[in-house]
Design a protein around this motif. Structure first.
Motif, PDB file in Angstrom:
ATOM      1  N   ALA A 189       0.850  -1.196   0.000  1.00 54.48           N
ATOM      2  CA  ALA A 189       0.000   0.000   0.000  1.00 54.48           C
ATOM      3  C   ALA A 189       0.885   1.246   0.000  1.00 54.48           C
ATOM      4  O   ALA A 189       0.877   2.020  -0.948  1.00 54.48           O
ATOM      5  N   ALA A 190       1.657   1.435   1.073  1.00 59.62           N
ATOM      6  CA  ALA A 190       2.552   2.597   1.148  1.00 59.62           C
ATOM      7  C   ALA A 190       3.903   2.151   1.689  1.00 59.62           C
ATOM      8  O   ALA A 190       4.007   1.129   2.373  1.00 59.62           O
ATOM      9  N   PHE A 191       4.938   2.932   1.374  1.00 60.24           N
ATOM     10  CA  PHE A 191       6.297   2.576   1.811  1.00 60.24           C
ATOM     11  C   PHE A 191       7.119   3.851   1.887  1.00 60.24           C
ATOM     12  O   PHE A 191       7.194   4.610   0.920  1.00 60.24           O
ATOM     13  N   SER A 192       7.738   4.084   3.053  1.00 57.68           N
ATOM     14  CA  SER A 192       8.532   5.311   3.203  1.00 57.68           C
ATOM     15  C   SER A 192       9.848   5.203   2.438  1.00 57.68           C
ATOM     16  O   SER A 192      10.428   4.122   2.327  1.00 57.68           O
ATOM     17  N   GLU A 193      10.306   6.315   1.916  1.00 59.09           N
ATOM     18  CA  GLU A 193      11.504   6.333   1.088  1.00 59.09           C
ATOM     19  C   GLU A 193      12.733   6.635   1.944  1.00 59.09           C
ATOM     20  O   GLU A 193      12.647   7.299   2.981  1.00 59.09           O
TER      21      GLU A 193
END
Length: 719
Positions: free
Chosen positions: A484-488
């Protein structure tokens, strides 16, 4: 992973370095960056990580990843299934190291002062197989399972701890387009029976420890015909004492491989839309639900995650130890396989040199492997942090002050306050303090992947500084294949889970009843809804629940309603701030967000775990608290409190009062309302573990089970 940290490691952290000694190091470490930082560092313009996008379905505020105009579904052309991806990667990286396993040299038992026996393992170095060798074994197993008599039109369950053979069996089944059922090794009998019967499993692949569990429920299993077990030195003993195994056709994994090698069977490969996995969630409420994942779902998440881990490739080494029956670890290993990374297998109980099952003088998995990448759930990182903090506290004096100075300077560096942050000063603090701490996890970690639950900002910063690595914090669910989401890696903020992965859109939909709307300021808020290639096919044999939370829009895109509440920051990053199911109402109409309150109270130094409870017929909340034993016993000693065992200490009025005050302070620091801070608490001496059935394998609370087990204790708190 309730690890004790190595005294020798931490006692040497603070010794002088080089010819200038400790004092010289400190002077240089502080003076040089002070001189350099006379040049002010201006604030950089915030990087755009997510951008608004127009999508179908229910009205809301939607975002996509800023780097990709179209959704990413495959890592390269032609890799549309897990089977195709695996075969192509094995050919591409044929000579590279792939699967590593430690040899068991000896198994001993030690007896504690209270008479309890503990297993201690002496493990050797990692022994490796190449991608080419692993692919050959996978093909042999695929043929062997057919020769054994498994009907390829029926399903196979894998019921085992994480190990190399788990992945080989997983990939082998896909070469015959067999759907896999994944089951946690810690699953209880009722849930195990439910999972196997509901999916009509005909073959179970398990480790030898699970044979007894299967034998004990043999009369309840309706369709099981074959058992394939992974051998180890205990297999013979377990087989002899397992009882009712004669009901089934039982064979060791190695024999199935030999069957296939002698009589190869043509592959029967899947297509993108075929169901690859039915993954039974550990279930925070009731019986577990089987989530149906297609090959396309699994591949899309892997393809997307590969775009956000920099320089991922065959120079990396990944430490695999979390349950492969959890989508987070499974997807991580698919990602590593796709990129040609070496995967070394371990366990939470043998992770470090001082882990519970490691024999004294034997290296833990991290020391033996020296990984560059690893996954972790927040509870494990919290314990790493607690272990390091405890040793620093015990050192006291100058060593403690030095650590505090170094930590604060590195914290300021990460947050952009000093020019020398990433240059001379960082190197000096690393040499003086942090290098020894990093050796606990092998010393080579360049990035950690964290998921499964919210990670506290304090722990994230602690790992950033002490382990010297960014944390890629992910957000996803079993229903979205972890994607879904993933921090860079260049995002140094805390508390957020990054922009949408390039395989999906994330939309916020207003939840008026809870007071979260997309028109809120300063940021749009609402229920998190995920759409795209990672959204799974629904729940097995549960059409009503599927229709409740999965929707298909007018453009044919599939959406999953997560039940989580999120908000989008101006740069397009998502922050998960609440959960619909966790919001309950008090007698006078005030809303309490249980998850938010628990996260705030977990910052107390005394709290190992906590469950906040609300009775809607009262105007206050209460809590069950599992205290950190060492912290509470240390307080008792300093306070002159006498007690007979930890359970007795937990019943002491003074101990309850001390922790109550600590919770009150934590709540006030987090700006909780008075009614959100528990008015009464009960201290629980026994930890909540997946084996006890009180938390999931990802260490999330199972509220219904906790409420049922401790019903009497909760009722007494309201009297």
């Amino acid at each position: 992973m309730s690890e004790k940290m190595d005294d020798n490691v931490y006692s040497s952290i603070f010794k002088g370095q080089g010819s200038y000694g400790m004092v010289g190091a400190v002077v240089v470490a502080i003076a040089v960056p002070l001189f350099l930082s006379v040049i002010l560092v201006g604030k950089k313009k915030a990087k755009e990580r997510g951008v608004p996008v127009q999508v179908g379905g229910e009205a809301g505020f939607a975002m996509r990843n800023s780097r990709f105009a179209k959704l990413v579904e495959v890592p390269w052309e032609g890799a549309t299934t897990v089977a195709a991806l695996f075969e192509q990667s094995c050919k591409k990286h044929s000579r590279e190291r792939f699967l590593g396993t430690r040899k068991l040299i000896s198994r001993d038992f030690v007896t504690a002062s209270d008479g309890r026996k503990f297993e201690k393992l002496h493990l050797g170095e990692y022994q490796w197989e190449t991608y080419e060798q692993a692919f050959e074994r996978t093909c042999n197993f695929a043929s062997g399972i057919v020769n054994l008599g498994h009907d390829v039109d029926t399903r196979v369950a894998i019921f085992s701890e994480t190990r190399a053979e788990w992945l080989l069996a997983f990939q082998g089944c896909f070469r015959q387009n067999i759907t896999i059922i994944t089951i946690y090794a810690s699953l209880g009998e009722d849930a195990l029976i439910h999972s196997l019967n509901e999916t009509q499993v005909s073959t179970v692949i398990c480790d030898s420890k699970q044979l007894k569990k299967l034998a004990a429920i043999s009369s309840s299993l309706e369709t099981l015909k074959n058992i394939i077990y992974f051998e180890d030195d205990a297999t013979g003993r377990d087989l002899d004492s397992s009882g009712n195994l004669s009901t089934w056709n039982v064979a060791p994994f190695s024999e199935v491989e030999k069957l296939g090698k002698r009589s190869p069977v043509l592959p029967r490969l899947p297509i993108k839309k075929d169901i690859a996995v039915i993954m039974y969630t550990s279930g925070s409420t009731g019986l577990p639900k089987g989530v149906m994942m297609t090959h396309g779902n699994l591949v899309a998440t892997a393809a997307a995650v590969m775009t956000v881990i920099p320089n991922l490739g065959s120079n990396d080494v990944f430490l695999a130890y979390l349950p492969l029956a959890h989508v987070f670890e499974l997807e991580a290993e698919i990602v590593m396989t796709t990129a040609g990374v070496a995967i070394g297998y371990g366990s939470a109980m043998t992770l470090t040199d001082t882990s519970n099952k490691i024999k004294k003088g034997t290296k833990g998995d991290a020391s033996a492997l020296g990984p560059t990448l690893m996954t972790a759930v927040p509870a494990i990182l919290d314990r790493v942090r607690d272990g390091v903090s405890k040793k620093v506290e015990e050192k006291g004096g100058f060593a403690k002050k030095l650590f505090s100075i170094g930590y604060k300077r590195r914290l300021a560096a990460i947050e952009g306050s000093w020019l020398g942050a990433w240059g001379v000063e960082r190197l000096l603090w690393d040499v003086v303090i942090f290098k020894k701490i990093r050796s606990v996890l092998g010393g080579n970690i360049r990035m950690m992947l964290c998921g499964g639950a919210p990670l506290s900002g304090d722990t994230q910063r602690f790992i950033n500084i002490c382990m010297g690595a960014p944390i890629g914090q992910g957000y996803g669910l079993t229903e979205t294949c972890a994607g879904a989401a993933f921090s860079e890696v260049d995002d140094t903020s805390v508390g957020r889970v990054g922009p949408p992965l390039p395989c999906c859109y994330i939309k916020l939909v207003s939840w008026e009843e809870g007071g979260y709307t997309t028109s809120d300021t300063p940021m749009p808020r609402g229920e998190v809804v995920v759409g795209g290639a990672t959204v799974t096919a629904g729940y097995f044999n549960n059409e009503a629940k599927t229709e409740e939370v999965f929707k298909v829009d007018e453009k044919g895109m599939r959406w999953f309603y997560t039940g989580d509440i999120g908000q989008f920051h101006p740069d397009g990053c998502l922050e998960v701030i609440d959960r619909k199911k966790d919001i309950v109402k008090l007698q006078h109409g005030e809303y309490v967000s249980l998850g938010k309150v628990e996260a705030a109270l977990m910052t107390s130094n005394y709290v190992d775990n906590i469950m906040v409870y609300v009775d809607p017929f009262h105007n206050f909340c209460v809590a069950l608290v599992v205290p950190k034993q060492q912290a509470l016993e240390k307080w008792a000693k300093e306070s002159g409190i006498s007690y007979e065992g930890f359970p007795d200490l937990c019943n002491k009025v003074e101990a309850v009062k001390e922790i109550q005050q600590s919770l009150s302070k934590a709540g006030k620091d987090a700006k909780l309302e008075k009614f959100e801070i528990p008015a009464k608490i009960k201290l629980m001496p026994d930890p909540w573990t997946p084996e006890s059935g009180l938390v999931t394998a990802a260490l999330k609370l199972k509220r219904e089970q906790l409420k049922a087990k401790f019903k009497d204790e909760l009722q007494k708190l309201y009297k």
